[in-house]
Design a protein around this motif. Structure first.
Motif, PDB file in Angstrom:
ATOM      1  N   VAL A  65       0.849  -1.200   0.000  1.00 51.46           N
ATOM      2  CA  VAL A  65       0.000   0.000   0.000  1.00 51.46           C
ATOM      3  C   VAL A  65       0.881   1.245   0.000  1.00 51.46           C
ATOM      4  O   VAL A  65       0.648   2.190  -0.769  1.00 51.46           O
ATOM      5  CB  VAL A  65      -0.977   0.005   1.201  1.00 51.46           C
ATOM      6  N   ASN A  66       1.904   1.253   0.837  1.00 50.94           N
ATOM      7  CA  ASN A  66       2.816   2.399   0.874  1.00 50.94           C
ATOM      8  C   ASN A  66       3.556   2.563  -0.449  1.00 50.94           C
ATOM      9  O   ASN A  66       3.735   3.687  -0.926  1.00 50.94           O
ATOM     10  CB  ASN A  66       3.806   2.270   2.029  1.00 50.94           C
ATOM     11  N   LEU A  67       3.969   1.473  -1.051  1.00 48.24           N
ATOM     12  CA  LEU A  67       4.639   1.532  -2.351  1.00 48.24           C
ATOM     13  C   LEU A  67       3.709   2.027  -3.455  1.00 48.24           C
ATOM     14  O   LEU A  67       4.162   2.642  -4.423  1.00 48.24           O
ATOM     15  CB  LEU A  67       5.184   0.150  -2.730  1.00 48.24           C
ATOM     16  N   SER A  68       2.420   1.783  -3.309  1.00 40.53           N
ATOM     17  CA  SER A  68       1.460   2.151  -4.359  1.00 40.53           C
ATOM     18  C   SER A  68       1.463   3.641  -4.649  1.00 40.53           C
ATOM     19  O   SER A  68       1.043   4.070  -5.728  1.00 40.53           O
ATOM     20  CB  SER A  68       0.054   1.679  -4.004  1.00 40.53           C
ATOM     21  N   LYS A  69       1.937   4.428  -3.719  1.00 37.69           N
ATOM     22  CA  LYS A  69       2.009   5.880  -3.918  1.00 37.69           C
ATOM     23  C   LYS A  69       3.135   6.253  -4.885  1.00 37.69           C
ATOM     24  O   LYS A  69       3.145   7.360  -5.406  1.00 37.69           O
ATOM     25  CB  LYS A  69       2.244   6.584  -2.582  1.00 37.69           C
ATOM     26  N   TYR A  70       4.077   5.331  -5.110  1.00 45.94           N
ATOM     27  CA  TYR A  70       5.290   5.648  -5.856  1.00 45.94           C
ATOM     28  C   TYR A  70       5.550   4.773  -7.078  1.00 45.94           C
ATOM     29  O   TYR A  70       6.378   5.126  -7.908  1.00 45.94           O
ATOM     30  CB  TYR A  70       6.507   5.531  -4.932  1.00 45.94           C
ATOM     31  N   VAL A  71       4.877   3.628  -7.174  1.00 38.67           N
ATOM     32  CA  VAL A  71       5.146   2.698  -8.267  1.00 38.67           C
ATOM     33  C   VAL A  71       3.856   2.328  -9.004  1.00 38.67           C
ATOM     34  O   VAL A  71       2.753   2.522  -8.489  1.00 38.67           O
ATOM     35  CB  VAL A  71       5.842   1.405  -7.773  1.00 38.67           C
ATOM     36  N   ALA A  72       4.035   1.781 -10.184  1.00 37.11           N
ATOM     37  CA  ALA A  72       2.906   1.284 -10.971  1.00 37.11           C
ATOM     38  C   ALA A  72       3.225  -0.142 -11.401  1.00 37.11           C
ATOM     39  O   ALA A  72       4.394  -0.516 -11.531  1.00 37.11           O
ATOM     40  CB  ALA A  72       2.684   2.161 -12.193  1.00 37.11           C
ATOM     41  N   VAL A  73       2.194  -0.922 -11.641  1.00 39.49           N
ATOM     42  CA  VAL A  73       2.377  -2.302 -12.091  1.00 39.49           C
ATOM     43  C   VAL A  73       2.857  -2.273 -13.532  1.00 39.49           C
ATOM     44  O   VAL A  73       2.245  -1.633 -14.394  1.00 39.49           O
ATOM     45  CB  VAL A  73       1.063  -3.102 -11.966  1.00 39.49           C
ATOM     46  N   LYS A  74       3.938  -2.952 -13.776  1.00 39.69           N
ATOM     47  CA  LYS A  74       4.563  -2.950 -15.101  1.00 39.69           C
ATOM     48  C   LYS A  74       3.878  -3.919 -16.052  1.00 39.69           C
ATOM     49  O   LYS A  74       3.618  -3.587 -17.185  1.00 39.69           O
ATOM     50  CB  LYS A  74       6.044  -3.311 -14.945  1.00 39.69           C
ATOM     51  N   ASN A  75       3.604  -5.128 -15.603  1.00 37.37           N
ATOM     52  CA  ASN A  75       3.046  -6.151 -16.475  1.00 37.37           C
ATOM     53  C   ASN A  75       1.832  -6.764 -15.800  1.00 37.37           C
ATOM     54  O   ASN A  75       1.948  -7.709 -15.029  1.00 37.37           O
ATOM     55  CB  ASN A  75       4.095  -7.221 -16.781  1.00 37.37           C
TER      56      ASN A  75
END
Length: 79
Positions: A65-75
């Motif tokens: 959840v915390n990472l979701s603010k900074y990354v997007a799903v690539k595949n």
């Protein structure tokens, strides 16, 4: 999406993960649904408890959840 629907999706992602990638899929769940979880006031611990997985995985969902603010799903095909 309700808490129980999120819990079912988490359990599904965990169960269908390749060997050695179960924790990665828990993080991925948090990344994919992080914004939704935050916007709807759900707690990772409640989602994990409803999924039937070990409650210790709440920390891993929270990391996603915390990472979701900074990354997007690539595949998304890998989900």
């Amino acid at each position: 999406m309700t808490r129980d629907e999120l819990a079912r999706r988490l359990k599904e992602m965990y169960t269908n993960a390749k060997e050695g990638e179960k924790a990665v899929n828990i993080h991925l769940f948090g990344i994919i649904y992080g914004e939704y979880i935050l916007n709807h006031g759900y707690k990772p611990k409640d989602i994990v408890q409803a999924s039937g997985l070990n409650v210790s995985y709440a920390a891993e969902v929270n990391k996603g959840v915390n990472l979701s603010k900074y990354v997007a799903v690539k595949n998304k095909d890998k989900q």
